[in-house]
Every structure is written in C-alpha cells, then in structure tokens.
Design an enzyme around this catalytic site. Structure first.
Site, PDB file in Angstrom:
ATOM      1  CD1 TRP A 167      84.281  41.094 -50.577  1.00 22.67           C
ATOM      2  CD2 TRP A 167      85.666  40.299 -48.711  1.00 22.67           C
ATOM      3  NE1 TRP A 167      85.460  41.068 -51.289  1.00 22.67           N
ATOM      4  CE2 TRP A 167      86.552  40.201 -50.562  1.00 22.67           C
ATOM      5  CE3 TRP A 167      86.836  40.171 -47.748  1.00 22.67           C
ATOM      6  CZ2 TRP A 167      87.554  39.680 -50.470  1.00 22.67           C
ATOM      7  CZ3 TRP A 167      87.962  39.918 -47.938  1.00 22.67           C
ATOM      8  CH2 TRP A 167      88.839  39.696 -48.896  1.00 22.67           C
ATOM      9  NE  ARG A 171      67.413  36.467 -39.740  1.00 28.25           N
ATOM     10  CZ  ARG A 171      66.666  37.052 -39.455  1.00 28.25           C
ATOM     11  NH1 ARG A 171      66.891  37.738 -38.043  1.00 28.25           N
ATOM     12  NH2 ARG A 171      65.428  36.900 -39.899  1.00 28.25           N
ATOM     13  CD  GLN A 188      71.820  45.389 -43.392  1.00 25.63           C
ATOM     14  OE1 GLN A 188      72.001  43.762 -44.091  1.00 25.63           O
ATOM     15  NE2 GLN A 188      72.911  45.495 -42.127  1.00 25.63           N
ATOM     16  CG  HIS A 189      77.227  48.730 -47.669  1.00 27.22           C
ATOM     17  ND1 HIS A 189      78.328  48.775 -47.020  1.00 27.22           N
ATOM     18  CD2 HIS A 189      76.484  50.142 -47.589  1.00 27.22           C
ATOM     19  CE1 HIS A 189      78.327  49.845 -46.494  1.00 27.22           C
ATOM     20  NE2 HIS A 189      77.456  51.048 -46.984  1.00 27.22           N
ATOM     21  CD  GLU A 230      83.132  45.897 -46.633  1.00 22.76           C
ATOM     22  OE1 GLU A 230      82.853  45.883 -47.086  1.00 22.76           O
ATOM     23  OE2 GLU A 230      83.433  45.573 -48.422  1.00 22.76           O
ATOM     24  CD  GLU A 279      69.556  38.323 -35.376  1.00 23.18           C
ATOM     25  OE1 GLU A 279      70.446  39.140 -34.769  1.00 23.18           O
ATOM     26  OE2 GLU A 279      69.533  38.176 -37.420  1.00 23.18           O
TER      27      GLU A 279
END
Length: 484
Positions: A167, A171, A188-189, A230, A279
């Site tokens: 989870w 963006r 990233q995961h 998560e 950002e």
C-alpha cells in the site's frame, strides 16, 4: 486517544476542534480548490472542505490539506497525530517515536468483510460508466502536465505470487476518463512489484483508493521495510485489524470504509508521458518522463463521496509533516538497530525533507567508548545511506540534545553557530540520487549519483546558552515567572 476508521469521522473530529474550513460556495474545478488548499498551507488555516464543485454531480466533495499543520497553534501536529490514533496534542518527536516503536511490534493482519458491509461499494460503475470524468479532479498547479488523480490516495498492488501486498502513495496523473499515468520509481516498493509483473509479461492489477481511514493514507506515505505489509502495520497502530473487502473486478482487497476505489491494470511498458508536477521541494515542475499507463476498468464509491488531496509545494504540506516524520522514524529505527544511542531524529518542516537531524545524548561518549566524534558521523552515514528511504535526504546533521530540534528558530541558531565552515563533516560520494531532491546538478540527476554529507555539529565542551533558562539564577527565574 481514538482511532478513526474512516475519513468522515476524522473530518468530524477536526470540525469539532475548529480545524475545518467549510467552502460552501461553488468553486471552479480547474484551479480554485488547489489554490485555496495551497494558501491554507501557507497561512496555516483550517483544512478546506469543498461542498460544491462546478461540473460535478451534487454531493461529491473535495478535502484539502488532510495531514498538514493544524490551525490550532497549541497542537500543531494534531492532524497527523489524530490520523494515527494518537492524542491531538502529541509532539512531533512523540509521533516519530510511535512510528518507530510500531515497527518492532507484531503486525495485526486485516480482516475481510462482506461487500454488503462495505460502504466503499455502495455504488459500482463498470465499463464505459467507469470514467474519471465523473469525479472532481482539479489541476494541482498551473504548470502541471495534467490533472493529478492521485496525491493522497493509496495504491494497492501485490506480487504475482501474492506473497507481498504493498500500500503506497505515488503521484498519478489523469490522461482521460479511462486512463491515468503514474510515476513508478524502480527502487520504490511499487516499482519492485511492477517489475515482477513485467518479467512475466502480464499487466499488474491495481486499486487506487481515495479517502480510506486516515491512518491508511499516512502509513501509505511513509517507509516501512520491503515485504512488510502496510495493512498489518496499520493494524498495530490502530490496535485492531483493518476491515477490507474484495475488490469487484480484480484479486485485491481494499479498505472497506474508503470513499472511492478505482480498479484496473497497469501496462508493462512505460508507454505514456507523466508530468511535470510541482513537488515537495517547493518548485513547479519542468519536465516529463515515460511511465506506465493505469487503465480504469471499475470504480466503486460511497454515497456523497469525498476525494482528499495534497497540493505539494513550499512548506508546509503533507510532505513536510507526515512523510518527513516517517523518514525520521525510519532513520531512528535503523540507527538504533545498529546499536547507536540516538536520542531522537527529526526533519524540520521548512527544510522540505532536505535536512535530517540526528540528536545524540550528552553522554554518548560514555555509551560508545573509544569512538571519536568523526567516527560516529562516519558510522551514521554508513548506516543511513544504505537504506532506501535515505535516497531522498542529502544532508544529515548530528547535533547535541541541548536544544529543541522541532523549533526552527533554535535549529537555525545551532546550525549557524556549530557547523564548521570547512571541516567536521563526513562526505559520501557517488550515493543514489533521484530527481526529487532539488539540490543537485543536471549531470548528477542523469548519472543517478551524487554526494551526501553528515555534518558534525557536536560540542567538545558544552557551552551555556545566553538564555532565560541558562543565564540567570533559578530563584530569579522563578520570581520573574511568578510575577509575569
């Protein structure tokens, strides 16, 4: 303390403490909600809740600034604390400690409920009816590449073998009513899981969840170890399992009390342009990149749904509160696991996640006999810069515990007077660099490598402060306070 198991009860609680700004006039969906939300961050007003949006079905609402600083000066981190089930008056350091402590407790897995008991499936749209055009998705900033359909929602994906469910927040830009394009970073995961689907040549099922329980949004936006779920971690924070329901069209479970759930599949190639986007570093975006397409197949939603949004930019928004606290908790956890006696870790909001303060106790030399100050700085860098989350942090300051690291005025004073102009720093060359931190040169972004640094600001001999607390006899201070 109270855990809010849906977004609506959380909004009601904020409203009761005067931290909701009801925008009841009709607002244009292009820029007005985002501009109002952005100003609410910058003047620290109550969180805006928009009741009437032009061109959108009556009853649909937008909710801005869900986890930014509270308008209540007596409890500035109340939105984050209450999201996580903590007392609204919790300090930033207490929130960081709670996030770190939960990492060492057994997870509480979610529990599945029937669809009839899941508010998120009160309304179901399939086929051509399942279009993003039905929902109030504004432009976040006027230089963005499109309307961003995800700024505070949770993306749910899992590996093809089903052993790892992730989870996260990333963006995602609306392309048209049936397509979105999302930023998927390989390290990233979500990027690691997407790569597994690419290997087998099958599109990745996804669910984009808008407006789940606030703790879900918060935990989706902070780092926890790979292959940890998560949902289990959220259950630990809540003290009870998260209720989930099987998605309508894909093999994923989604939070049962969510406001809106978008279901579909992600392409296995980077076949659509995403960006630019303003950002967390505080600057408007200026480029785009090829990213995978998120195809919209089914949408479910509650009656009168609420779509939350985070409009990133200059401090202070959710990136500088919740995400920064999560990164600090990650650093604190790894340093303590390395048996370093760290007292606290903190990322000042105004540093836009570019500074990390590591606070050491006065007796650290006794706790680490034989280790010099320089060696400690080197060791801290070695531990931190190997972790995935620290790819976002270019500058670490190792500081004494004789000031409040959450007070920016004191932070500036300490860094101004204790950072040596030339020496006392450990530089780490050729570290991982991505485009989100704003302090590197273009060639470093292209190479994906750049320097990171640990500044040693600790005093060999502690100096007394020229302050009310340390500059006068105790009996004088007490007499003044009694007569103030």
């Amino acid at each position: 303390m109270k855990y809010y198991d849906d977004l609506r009860s959380f909004i009601d609680a904020l409203d009761a403490m005067g931290d909701i700004m009801h925008v009841t006039r009709e607002v244009d969906c292009d820029f007005e909600p985002s501009a109002i939300t952005r100003r609410s961050y910058e003047i620290q007003s109550p969180a805006p809740l928009f009741h009437h949006i032009t061109g959108v079905e009556s009853g649909f609402r937008l909710f801005g600034a869900p986890a930014s600083l509270s308008s209540r000066s007596d409890m500035p981190y109340a939105r984050v604390a209450m999201s996580l089930g903590l007392a609204p008056e919790s300090t930033g350091l207490e929130i960081v400690e709670a996030l770190s402590a939960a990492r060492h407790k057994p997870g509480i897995p979610p529990v599945r409920v029937e669809s009839s008991a899941a508010p998120c499936q009160q309304n179901i749209l399939r086929g051509e009816q399942a279009t993003l055009d039905r929902f109030p998705i504004p432009f976040a900033h006027d230089k963005d590449g499109g309307r961003y359909a995800n700024t505070w929602g949770t993306l749910i994906v899992k590996t093809p073998d089903g052993k790892w469910v992730n989870w996260s927040i990333a963006r995602v830009m609306k392309v048209d009513g049936k397509r979105m394009v999302g930023l998927i970073v390989p390290s990233q995961h979500i990027g690691q899981i997407w790569a597994e689907w690419v290997k087998i040549g099958e599109p990745m099922p996804y669910a984009l969840v808008q407006g789940p329980a606030p703790a879900i949004s918060c935990v989706s936006g902070i780092p926890i170890p790979a292959h940890a779920d998560e949902a289990d971690y959220i259950g630990t924070l809540a003290g009870a399992p998260v209720e989930v329901v099987k998605a309508v069209s894909i093999d994923l479970d989604v939070p049962a009390t969510a406001e809106i759930v978008i279901e579909g599949h992600v392409s296995i190639t980077r076949d659509c342009q995403e960006g630019p986007y303003g950002e967390y570093g505080g600057y408007l975006g200026s480029g785009s990149s090829a990213q995978p397409t998120f195809h919209v197949e089914t949408i479910t939603y509650r009656d009168d749904p609420i779509w939350p949004m985070s409009i990133t930019g200059r401090p202070t928004d959710e990136s500088h509160t919740l995400w920064a606290m999560g990164l600090a908790a990650d650093a604190l956890t790894y340093l303590r696991e390395a048996e370093l006696p760290v007292k606290a870790a903190w990322i000042p909001e105004d540093s836009t996640v570019h500074w990390l303060l590591i606070v050491m106790p006065e007796n650290w030399r006794e706790l680490l006999p034989g280790m010099s100050s320089e060696e400690l700085s080197q060791r801290i860098g070695e531990v931190l810069f190997k972790t995935s989350a620290m790819m976002f942090i270019p500058k670490v300051y190792v500081v004494d515990d004789d000031f409040d690291p959450t007070n920016l005025r004191e932070v500036v004073w300490v860094l101004s007077t204790r950072v040596h102009p030339v020496g006392r720093r450990a530089v780490f060359e050729d570290q991982r660099v991505i485009r989100l931190p704003q302090c590197y040169e273009e060639e470093e972004y292209v190479a994906g490598k750049g320097a990171k640094v640990v500044f040693d600001t600790r005093q060999t001999t502690r100096h007394l402060h020229a302050s009310f607390e340390q500059g006068y006899p105790q009996e004088v201070r007490q007499r003044i306070l009694d007569n103030w």
